[in-house]
Enzyme design. Structure first.
Site, PDB file in Angstrom:
ATOM      1  N   SER A 273      39.070  34.729  21.706  1.00 34.58           N
ATOM      2  CA  SER A 273      40.210  35.012  20.770  1.00 34.58           C
ATOM      3  C   SER A 273      39.907  35.141  19.369  1.00 34.58           C
ATOM      4  CB  SER A 273      41.320  34.109  21.037  1.00 34.58           C
ATOM      5  OG  SER A 273      42.698  34.442  20.546  1.00 34.58           O
TER       6      SER A 273
ATOM      7  N   ASP B 216      46.951  41.470  27.878  1.00 34.22           N
ATOM      8  CA  ASP B 216      46.929  41.086  26.764  1.00 34.22           C
ATOM      9  C   ASP B 216      47.217  42.235  25.637  1.00 34.22           C
ATOM     10  OD1 ASP B 216      46.193  39.691  24.561  1.00 34.22           O
ATOM     11  OD2 ASP B 216      44.078  39.379  24.895  1.00 34.22           O
TER      12      ASP B 216
ATOM     13  N   HIS C  71      46.939  37.258  27.689  1.00 38.65           N
ATOM     14  CA  HIS C  71      46.025  36.602  26.862  1.00 38.65           C
ATOM     15  C   HIS C  71      45.661  34.911  27.305  1.00 38.65           C
ATOM     16  CE1 HIS C  71      43.835  36.226  23.035  1.00 38.65           C
ATOM     17  NE2 HIS C  71      44.282  34.958  22.822  1.00 38.65           N
TER      18      HIS C  71
END
Length: 316
Positions: free
Chosen positions: A160, A250, A280
Site C-alpha cells: 500500500s 481494490d 485492498h
C-alpha cells in the site's frame, strides 16, 4: 449511534471494504485515524509465525534516527535480504502492525528481513519517511555481514503506502547510484497521489488517496514529484525487476496496473499478479492472515526465485 462510533464504522468500512463513503476521512483527526487503523489491524485473527531471532535496533544518519526490526530465519551464512516498508496510508502502521508480515516473509523466504520504522505522517512529512527508508537501505547494505547476510542479494517489499515508497526508493537508489536492488515487490501499491488533478475532497473513489496525500506532503505540489507519485517519473529505465500484486476489488488496482504497464514499456521485467475476489489487503496483509497468504506466497516465490539467481517467473 453516537458520532464517534459512526466515524469509526465508516473508517473501517473504507479501509477494509469497498462500499463506504470516502468522505469520513475528512471528518477525523489524523491521530484518531492512526489509532483506529492500528487497532483494527491488531483485531484481525492470525497466527504469529515463529522464527529464529528478532532484534530491534536504531540507526542514525545525517541527524535522522530510524528504528529497525531485524528478523533472522536461522543461523546461516549469506542470507538474502528483504527490506520491508510497511503500509498504513502513511498516517498509520508500524513495526508492530506488520510484525506478522515480516515474520512470514522471513520464514517462508528464508531471508533476513529488515523492517523500517519510518516516522508516520503528519509528523513525518515527505521527504523524511522516504529518506529514512534510503538510510535503512544504505545501512543494511553496509552491515549485512554482521547479520550473516549477503548484500549482493537484496530486495525491497512494500504494501500500500509502503508499496509507493518501495517504488520511490528504487528510483532514489537508481538516481543516487545507491545499493543495487534485485527485485521490487509492490503489494497493492499507491503509485499516484495526484488525485486526478487535486488533493481537495471531491466525494469520489479517489478521496481516500487525496486524504493520504494531505497527510504525507507539506506542499500540495509535491504530489507531482516522482518520489511521491512514482508513476510521474519521466524515465523508468534501469530499475529493478518488479512484481506488482493487485487485488481485484481494490480502488488502487487501476493505478497499480498503470505503473506496471509503464515499467514494461520501459523494458523492466515485470509481473502482475491479481488476487481475485478481494479488496485492498490492508490489515490482512500486515497480519499475514489466511486471506492474504495467496498474495504473500506469490511474493515469496518471486523473492526466492530472484535470490537463487533464477529468472523472474511468469505468473500467468
Amino acid at each position: 449511534m453516537n458520532n464517534y462510533l459512526f466515524i469509526f464504522t465508516l473508517l473501517i468500512a473504507i479501509m477494509f471494504s469497498e462500499d463506504a463513503s470516502a468522505q469520513s476521512f475528512w471528518y477525523m483527526k489524523p491521530l484518531d485515524v492512526r489509532d483506529l487503523i492500528n487497532e483494527k489491524i491488531f483485531a484481525i485473527p492470525a497466527e504469529k509465525p515463529e522464527i529464529h531471532n528478532v532484534e530491534d535496533i536504531t540507526i542514525k544518519h545525517l541527524e535522522r534516527t530510524t528504528a529497525l526490526r531485524i528478523y533472522m530465519p536461522k543461523e546461516s551464512e549469506n542470507l538474502p535480504i528483504i527490506l520491508l516498508i510497511h503500509g498504513g496510508a502513511w498516517v498509520a502502521g508500524n513495526l508492530d502492525t506488520h510484525d506478522n508480515m515480516a515474520r512470514y516473509l522471513c520464514k517462508k523466504g528464508q531471508a533476513l528481513v529488515v523492517s523500517v520504522g519510518y516516522l508516520n505522517s503528519p509528523e513525518g512529512k515527505f521527504p523524511l519517511p522516504l529518506e529514512q527508508c534510503y538510510d535503512s537501505l544504505l545501512w543494511i547494505a553496509g552491515h549485512a555481514r554482521e547479520f550473516h547476510a549477503d548484500p549482493s542479494r537484496l530486495a525491497v517489499v512494500g504494501d500500500s503506502a509502503g508499496g509507493n515508497m518501495a517504488a520511490a526508493l528504487c528510483l532514489l537508489a537508481r538516481n543516487r547510484k545507491g545499493p543495487a536492488i534485485d527485485l521490487q515487490v509492490l503489494i497493492n501499491p499507491a503509485p499516484d497521489l495526484t488525485g486526478n488533478g487535486t488533493i481537495e475532497p471531491q466525494s469520489d473513489e479517489l478521496d481516500p488517496v487525496r486524504w493520504y496525500a494531505t497527510q504525507y506532503v507539506a506542499d500540495p505540489n509535491d504530489v507531482n514529484n516522482p518520489y511521491v507519485s512514482p508513476i510521474k517519473a519521466k524515465v523508468l529505465t534501469d530499475l529493478p525487476p518488479a512484481l506488482i500484486i493487485l487485488a481485484e476489488k481494490d480502488d488502487l488496482r487501476k493505478d497499480g496496473q498503470r505503473y506496471a504497464d509503464r515499467l514494461i514499456a520501459a523494458g523492466i521485467p515485470t509481473n502482475v499478479y491479481i488476487q481475485w475476489g478481494i479488496g485492498h489487503l490492508a490489515g490482512n496483509g500486515a497480519r499475514a492472515s489466511k486471506v492474504a497468504r495467496e498474495s504473500l506466497d506469490v511474493a515469496v516465490a518471486s523473492l526466492r526465485g530472484t535470490f537463487s539467481r533464477g529468472p523472474l517467473k511468469d505468473l500467468d
